[in-house]
Design an enzyme around this catalytic site. Structure first.
Site, PDB file in Angstrom:
ATOM      1  N   HIS A 144       0.858  -1.180   0.000  1.00 11.68           N
ATOM      2  CA  HIS A 144       0.000   0.000   0.000  1.00 11.68           C
ATOM      3  C   HIS A 144       0.896   1.232   0.000  1.00 11.68           C
ATOM      4  O   HIS A 144       1.725   1.389   0.890  1.00 11.68           O
ATOM      5  CB  HIS A 144      -0.907  -0.008   1.232  1.00 11.68           C
ATOM      6  CG  HIS A 144      -1.830  -1.176   1.266  1.00 11.68           C
ATOM      7  ND1 HIS A 144      -1.420  -2.425   1.679  1.00 11.68           N
ATOM      8  CD2 HIS A 144      -3.132  -1.288   0.925  1.00 11.68           C
ATOM      9  CE1 HIS A 144      -2.444  -3.263   1.597  1.00 11.68           C
ATOM     10  NE2 HIS A 144      -3.494  -2.603   1.142  1.00 11.68           N
ATOM     11  N   ASP A 191      -6.945 -10.640   0.389  1.00  3.60           N
ATOM     12  CA  ASP A 191      -6.878  -9.205   0.149  1.00  3.60           C
ATOM     13  C   ASP A 191      -6.346  -8.460   1.374  1.00  3.60           C
ATOM     14  O   ASP A 191      -5.899  -9.082   2.343  1.00  3.60           O
ATOM     15  CB  ASP A 191      -8.233  -8.666  -0.316  1.00  3.60           C
ATOM     16  CG  ASP A 191      -9.294  -8.640   0.776  1.00  3.60           C
ATOM     17  OD1 ASP A 191      -8.991  -8.883   1.961  1.00  3.60           O
ATOM     18  OD2 ASP A 191     -10.463  -8.360   0.436  1.00  3.60           O
ATOM     19  N   SER A 192      -6.414  -7.158   1.337  1.00  2.00           N
ATOM     20  CA  SER A 192      -5.876  -6.327   2.417  1.00  2.00           C
ATOM     21  C   SER A 192      -6.553  -6.570   3.764  1.00  2.00           C
ATOM     22  O   SER A 192      -6.006  -6.244   4.807  1.00  2.00           O
ATOM     23  CB  SER A 192      -6.019  -4.853   2.049  1.00  2.00           C
ATOM     24  OG  SER A 192      -5.323  -4.597   0.860  1.00  2.00           O
TER      25      SER A 192
END
Length: 182
Positions: free
Chosen positions: A53, A96-97
């Protein structure tokens, strides 16, 4: 020409670039390219490695709460065309995150620069036209056209896609995986 049509043209150009030469419609050229890829007898394995990110676009508390190790696996069928460009159809799943499984699948294309005319080393740039679904979007499938780039040696590739973002704490993610041509 509106920008959105220019982007669609640039994404699809490799699929229908030969249509004029062969005197066939661009749609037929797209179908031919996809069919050639689908019918290839060459397969590859994908192993997600990292989700980064962009620190300049996320608050520290968000970054600290996100998963950046996207465990998962994927597989695809691929081919190299006459110009040495890579085409693939693939499926992959990864965490995913938010540590929730996310599926993705689609078509990918890359053209290459071969440093020193090397047969083994390649640096690639291209795109993927994919579809994914996420829990935070109620599992509704949505398109994910993304830029791709890679550094490759022989059958091993470190490949990445960049997910752009338009506001703080969204998008702006570099997703990286290993790709092994079997």
């Amino acid at each position: 020409m509106p920008k959105k049509y220019l982007l669609v043209f640039l994404f699809l150009f490799p699929l229908f670039a030969s249509a004029e030469e062969a005197d066939i419609s661009w749609w037929q050229a797209v179908k031919n390219s996809l069919s050639e890829t689908w019918n290839s007898d060459k397969y590859e394995l994908y192993i997600p490695a990292n989700t980064w990110h962009n620190r300049a676009t996320y608050d520290k508390d968000k970054i600290d709460s996100y998963n950046e190790r996207p465990w998962g696996i994927g597989a695809g069928v691929y081919r190299f065309d006459q110009e040495g460009d890579w085409h693939a159809l693939y499926v992959m799943e990864f965490q995913d995150s938010h540590n929730v499984i996310e599926p993705i699948g689609g078509y990918a294309y890359q053209t290459y620069w071969r440093p020193g005319n090397s047969e083994k080393w390649r640096i690639g740039i291209g795109y993927t036209l994919s579809v994914t679904a996420r829990k935070d979007y109620n599992w509704i499938p949505f398109p994910a056209p993304l830029p791709l780039f890679s550094v490759e040696y022989d059958r091993l590739s470190v490949q990445s896609a960049y997910v752009p973002g338009v506001k703080k704490n969204t998008g702006n993610i570099l997703f990286t995986w290993l790709r092994w041509q079997l």
